[in-house]
Motif scaffolding. Structure first.
Motif, PDB file in Angstrom:
ATOM      1  N   ASN A  25       0.841  -1.185   0.000  1.00 15.70           N
ATOM      2  CA  ASN A  25       0.000   0.000   0.000  1.00 15.70           C
ATOM      3  C   ASN A  25       0.880   1.241   0.000  1.00 15.70           C
ATOM      4  O   ASN A  25       1.747   1.382   0.856  1.00 15.70           O
ATOM      5  CB  ASN A  25      -0.922   0.011   1.221  1.00 15.70           C
ATOM      6  CG  ASN A  25      -1.916   1.149   1.175  1.00 15.70           C
ATOM      7  OD1 ASN A  25      -1.562   2.301   1.390  1.00 15.70           O
ATOM      8  ND2 ASN A  25      -3.169   0.817   0.924  1.00 15.70           N
ATOM      9  N   HIS A 132      -8.157   8.879  -1.384  1.00 15.88           N
ATOM     10  CA  HIS A 132      -8.794   7.615  -1.763  1.00 15.88           C
ATOM     11  C   HIS A 132      -7.988   6.905  -2.850  1.00 15.88           C
ATOM     12  O   HIS A 132      -7.888   5.674  -2.868  1.00 15.88           O
ATOM     13  CB  HIS A 132     -10.211   7.869  -2.282  1.00 15.88           C
ATOM     14  CG  HIS A 132     -11.234   8.060  -1.211  1.00 15.88           C
ATOM     15  ND1 HIS A 132     -11.382   7.199  -0.151  1.00 15.88           N
ATOM     16  CD2 HIS A 132     -12.177   9.032  -1.049  1.00 15.88           C
ATOM     17  CE1 HIS A 132     -12.375   7.606   0.631  1.00 15.88           C
ATOM     18  NE2 HIS A 132     -12.875   8.719   0.100  1.00 15.88           N
ATOM     19  N   HIS A 137      -8.017   2.911  -2.038  1.00 16.23           N
ATOM     20  CA  HIS A 137      -9.343   2.541  -1.541  1.00 16.23           C
ATOM     21  C   HIS A 137     -10.253   2.100  -2.685  1.00 16.23           C
ATOM     22  O   HIS A 137     -11.022   1.151  -2.547  1.00 16.23           O
ATOM     23  CB  HIS A 137      -9.985   3.723  -0.807  1.00 16.23           C
ATOM     24  CG  HIS A 137      -9.287   4.099   0.447  1.00 16.23           C
ATOM     25  ND1 HIS A 137      -9.386   5.350   1.017  1.00 16.23           N
ATOM     26  CD2 HIS A 137      -8.448   3.397   1.259  1.00 16.23           C
ATOM     27  CE1 HIS A 137      -8.653   5.402   2.116  1.00 16.23           C
ATOM     28  NE2 HIS A 137      -8.079   4.230   2.276  1.00 16.23           N
ATOM     29  N   GLN A 140      -9.233  -1.372  -3.719  1.00 13.48           N
ATOM     30  CA  GLN A 140      -9.578  -2.370  -2.715  1.00 13.48           C
ATOM     31  C   GLN A 140     -11.084  -2.601  -2.661  1.00 13.48           C
ATOM     32  O   GLN A 140     -11.545  -3.723  -2.524  1.00 13.48           O
ATOM     33  CB  GLN A 140      -9.048  -1.930  -1.342  1.00 13.48           C
ATOM     34  CG  GLN A 140      -7.533  -1.977  -1.220  1.00 13.48           C
ATOM     35  CD  GLN A 140      -6.984  -3.368  -1.508  1.00 13.48           C
ATOM     36  OE1 GLN A 140      -7.533  -4.374  -1.093  1.00 13.48           O
ATOM     37  NE2 GLN A 140      -5.878  -3.408  -2.248  1.00 13.48           N
ATOM     38  N   GLN A 141     -11.853  -1.514  -2.765  1.00 12.64           N
ATOM     39  CA  GLN A 141     -13.302  -1.647  -2.752  1.00 12.64           C
ATOM     40  C   GLN A 141     -13.781  -2.442  -3.959  1.00 12.64           C
ATOM     41  O   GLN A 141     -14.811  -3.099  -3.920  1.00 12.64           O
ATOM     42  CB  GLN A 141     -13.944  -0.264  -2.736  1.00 12.64           C
ATOM     43  CG  GLN A 141     -15.456  -0.278  -2.571  1.00 12.64           C
ATOM     44  CD  GLN A 141     -15.877  -0.718  -1.181  1.00 12.64           C
ATOM     45  OE1 GLN A 141     -15.041  -0.948  -0.317  1.00 12.64           O
ATOM     46  NE2 GLN A 141     -17.170  -0.873  -0.973  1.00 12.64           N
ATOM     47  N   PHE A 180     -17.209   3.830   0.282  1.00 10.16           N
ATOM     48  CA  PHE A 180     -16.090   3.350   1.082  1.00 10.16           C
ATOM     49  C   PHE A 180     -16.530   3.122   2.520  1.00 10.16           C
ATOM     50  O   PHE A 180     -17.490   3.721   3.003  1.00 10.16           O
ATOM     51  CB  PHE A 180     -14.946   4.369   1.057  1.00 10.16           C
ATOM     52  CG  PHE A 180     -14.430   4.683  -0.315  1.00 10.16           C
ATOM     53  CD1 PHE A 180     -13.715   3.736  -1.035  1.00 10.16           C
ATOM     54  CD2 PHE A 180     -14.658   5.910  -0.895  1.00 10.16           C
ATOM     55  CE1 PHE A 180     -13.252   4.008  -2.304  1.00 10.16           C
ATOM     56  CE2 PHE A 180     -14.196   6.200  -2.165  1.00 10.16           C
ATOM     57  CZ  PHE A 180     -13.487   5.242  -2.865  1.00 10.16           C
ATOM     58  N   ASP A 183     -13.534   3.542   7.900  1.00 17.08           N
ATOM     59  CA  ASP A 183     -12.084   3.591   8.130  1.00 17.08           C
ATOM     60  C   ASP A 183     -11.380   4.218   6.930  1.00 17.08           C
ATOM     61  O   ASP A 183     -10.448   5.017   7.094  1.00 17.08           O
ATOM     62  CB  ASP A 183     -11.538   2.185   8.391  1.00 17.08           C
ATOM     63  CG  ASP A 183     -11.946   1.648   9.753  1.00 17.08           C
ATOM     64  OD1 ASP A 183     -12.364   2.456  10.609  1.00 17.08           O
ATOM     65  OD2 ASP A 183     -11.848   0.423   9.963  1.00 17.08           O
ATOM     66  N   ASP A 184     -11.823   3.857   5.736  1.00 18.07           N
ATOM     67  CA  ASP A 184     -11.250   4.462   4.533  1.00 18.07           C
ATOM     68  C   ASP A 184     -11.520   5.958   4.506  1.00 18.07           C
ATOM     69  O   ASP A 184     -10.651   6.762   4.122  1.00 18.07           O
ATOM     70  CB  ASP A 184     -11.847   3.819   3.278  1.00 18.07           C
ATOM     71  CG  ASP A 184     -11.304   2.417   3.024  1.00 18.07           C
ATOM     72  OD1 ASP A 184     -10.342   2.022   3.709  1.00 18.07           O
ATOM     73  OD2 ASP A 184     -11.856   1.714   2.158  1.00 18.07           O
ATOM     74  N   GLU A 185     -12.723   6.360   4.899  1.00 22.29           N
ATOM     75  CA  GLU A 185     -13.058   7.791   4.889  1.00 22.29           C
ATOM     76  C   GLU A 185     -12.200   8.563   5.889  1.00 22.29           C
ATOM     77  O   GLU A 185     -11.745   9.674   5.607  1.00 22.29           O
ATOM     78  CB  GLU A 185     -14.540   7.996   5.197  1.00 22.29           C
ATOM     79  CG  GLU A 185     -15.487   7.448   4.140  1.00 22.29           C
ATOM     80  CD  GLU A 185     -15.369   8.179   2.815  1.00 22.29           C
ATOM     81  OE1 GLU A 185     -14.671   9.210   2.731  1.00 22.29           O
ATOM     82  OE2 GLU A 185     -15.985   7.712   1.842  1.00 22.29           O
ATOM     83  N   GLU A 187      -9.212   7.713   6.901  1.00 28.12           N
ATOM     84  CA  GLU A 187      -7.859   7.790   6.360  1.00 28.12           C
ATOM     85  C   GLU A 187      -7.788   8.851   5.266  1.00 28.12           C
ATOM     86  O   GLU A 187      -6.805   9.607   5.175  1.00 28.12           O
ATOM     87  CB  GLU A 187      -7.428   6.430   5.803  1.00 28.12           C
ATOM     88  CG  GLU A 187      -5.976   6.438   5.314  1.00 28.12           C
ATOM     89  CD  GLU A 187      -5.482   5.071   4.889  1.00 28.12           C
ATOM     90  OE1 GLU A 187      -4.270   4.811   5.056  1.00 28.12           O
ATOM     91  OE2 GLU A 187      -6.298   4.260   4.395  1.00 28.12           O
TER      92      GLU A 187
END
Length: 496
Positions: A25, A132, A137, A140-141, A180, A183-185, A187
């Motif tokens: 990542n 993102h 993200h 991954q999504q 998302f 947790d993604d938001e 980050e």
């Protein structure tokens, strides 16, 4: 509906050719399992970008597009993925939204650009969306979901589940973007603070913009939430967290005059279209009018309605049917009908030539039949009724050297209930001649310089804002109605 075009298919085979593997990542530096390689990520973005543009259109303002592109390139260069070729666009939608798709394609709506009150707020949200991308993200999504369909007709015909489309219409259909996890938001918020701070902006302003979002959320309790709100953490929580992050980043950085740039930003967006743009078509008292293409048709009472540059979509609240107006290629109605029937593998039940308000038309009843394995002919005939997943009533109307298609669909069981509404809507399609509708102008944000010190409420009233819109304009300005504003200050109002 700035320009009706035929429906677009899905995002292509790139979404289906996913291979598992490990990658590092770029933000965390950790090894993680990814079902999407960077090459696939770039390919998905490249394929989806023209479809986003076709669906929503670019906002026609070269200065604004250039500003977003320049700031985005500057921020991308200091991000965790500086090697990406980022693309930044302002799309022509009134929805308050910003979103990213794989590969570095980032979009902000004119709706959100109108609600920013300085460059620093814009930079924080821009950094959030770049975050993102850099944290992958979107990629991954992609292991859990697929990008929303742009070609809604294809998805609707292929599925008997009309409720999801009615729900989408009720929610305003938003824009093409992935939902998302929180947790993604969070980050992405952290990265938005980091990136905007690194290019010299005061990230505390990003936190302040969450108050605008929170007020918009409260105003929308009886309405559909803007997509930017519906999938993001609570704006109130983000306000406090982002303020803390901004303070931490500013303590790390050498002393400098962090930019806010309120006046220059407001002057740049002076004149931006606010809300729906009538030239793209508008709904008024149950009738849809399109001043540019010069047609009108009725929308069934209580049906949810969504207009986009590509098509008009309508659905009842029970989600058991759907209507779509779009265009079909072909020199004749018959050619257009044959192509659509073939494209969506429909089986024609009946077809007849008719006239609708003096316009030549075809009315076609056709079924979408579920694919079955090879069976003896007698057994196939016995199960034919069970195989029908959707029944459609499609009106092809020739007007202005174009083929307009009004497609109504429901399950076979509900078709008798909704067919009269499909038919009456099509029968109401006619040429638009009303000068008031043909010459309707959009509302625009106008930036005013205050001559006297007062509170915002008084300043808005003195600039002709009616009582019913005072709170709306306060949210647009990111201020409270009782807040003091000095002589010489700039504020936003909305005028035609």
């Amino acid at each position: 509906m700035k320009s009706l075009v035929s429906a677009v298919s899905g995002l292509g085979t790139a979404l289906l050719l996913l291979h598992s593997g490990c990658s590092t990542n770029p933000v965390s530096g950790k090894r993680e399992v990814s079902l999407v390689s960077e090459e696939q990520e770039l390919a998905m973005g490249k394929e989806a970008d023209p479809q986003v543009i076709a669906q929503y259109g670019l906002y026609e303002n070269e200065a604004l597009q250039r500003f977003v592109q320049e700031k985005g390139k500057q921020m991308g260069a200091i991000s965790h993925r500086p090697g990406l070729t980022y693309q930044f666009r302002v799309v022509d939608s009134p929805v308050i939204n910003a979103f990213a798709i794989p590969g570095g394609y980032i979009y902000l709506t004119r709706g959100i650009m109108a609600h920013f009150n300085n460059e620093a707020q814009f930079a924080g949200v821009l950094g959030h969306e770049i975050g993102h991308v850099t944290a992958r993200h979107s990629a991954q999504q992609q292991t859990k979901s697929t990008l929303a369909q742009v070609g809604l007709i294809a998805g609707m015909i292929a599925s008997p589940q009309f409720g999801q489309y009615a729900e989408q219409a009720q929610q305003g259909l938003g824009l093409l973007f992935l939902k998302f996890g929180r947790d993604d938001e969070r980050e992405a918020d952290q990265l938005g603070v980091e990136y905007s701070s690194k290019i010299g902006y005061d990230a505390h302003q990003m936190a302040d913009f969450f108050q605008t979002l929170q007020r918009e959320q409260q105003k929308s309790t009886a309405e559909a939430l803007p997509p930017f709100l519906s999938t993001h953490p609570d704006p109130g929580d983000r306000y406090n967290t982002v303020h803390q992050l901004a303070t931490q980043w500013q303590q790390k950085m050498p002393a400098t005059n962090l930019q806010v740039n309120r006046n220059s930003y407001l002057q740049m967006i002076d004149g931006i279209v606010y809300g729906e743009d009538p030239k793209q078509g508008f709904l008024e008292k149950g009738v849809f009018y399109h001043p540019v293409l010069k047609f009108q048709f009725p929308v069934p009472t209580s049906w949810k309605f969504q207009n986009s540059p590509q098509q008009v979509q309508m659905a009842p609240q029970d989600g058991k049917a759907l209507m779509i107006l779009t265009l079909a290629p072909g020199e004749t109605l018959e050619a257009a009908a044959q192509q659509m029937i073939k494209q969506y593998q429909l089986q024609v039940v009946e077809s007849k030539s008719i006239t609708i308000n003096g316009l030549p038309a075809l009315a076609v009843v056709a079924d979408q039949v579920a694919q079955q394995q090879q069976q003896p002919q007698q057994q196939q005939q016995q199960q034919q009724a069970a195989q029908v997943s959707a029944r459609t009533l499609i009106h092809f109307i020739r007007y202005g050297n174009a083929n307009y298609v009004l497609l109504g669909a429901s399950s076979p069981q509900d078709f008798a209930t909704y067919a009269p509404q499909f038919s009456s809507t099509a029968q109401g399609f006619r040429q638009l001649t009303d000068p008031d509708k043909l010459n309707r102008k959009p509302e625009r944000v106008r930036v005013k310089t205050l001559k006297l010190r007062s509170n915002l409420s008084q300043a808005l009233r003195s600039n002709g804002v009616p009582e019913a819109r005072l709170e709306e304009m306060a949210i647009l300005n990111g201020m409270q109605l009782n807040e003091q504003v000095n002589a010489g200050s700039l504020i936003k109002v909305v005028e035609q």
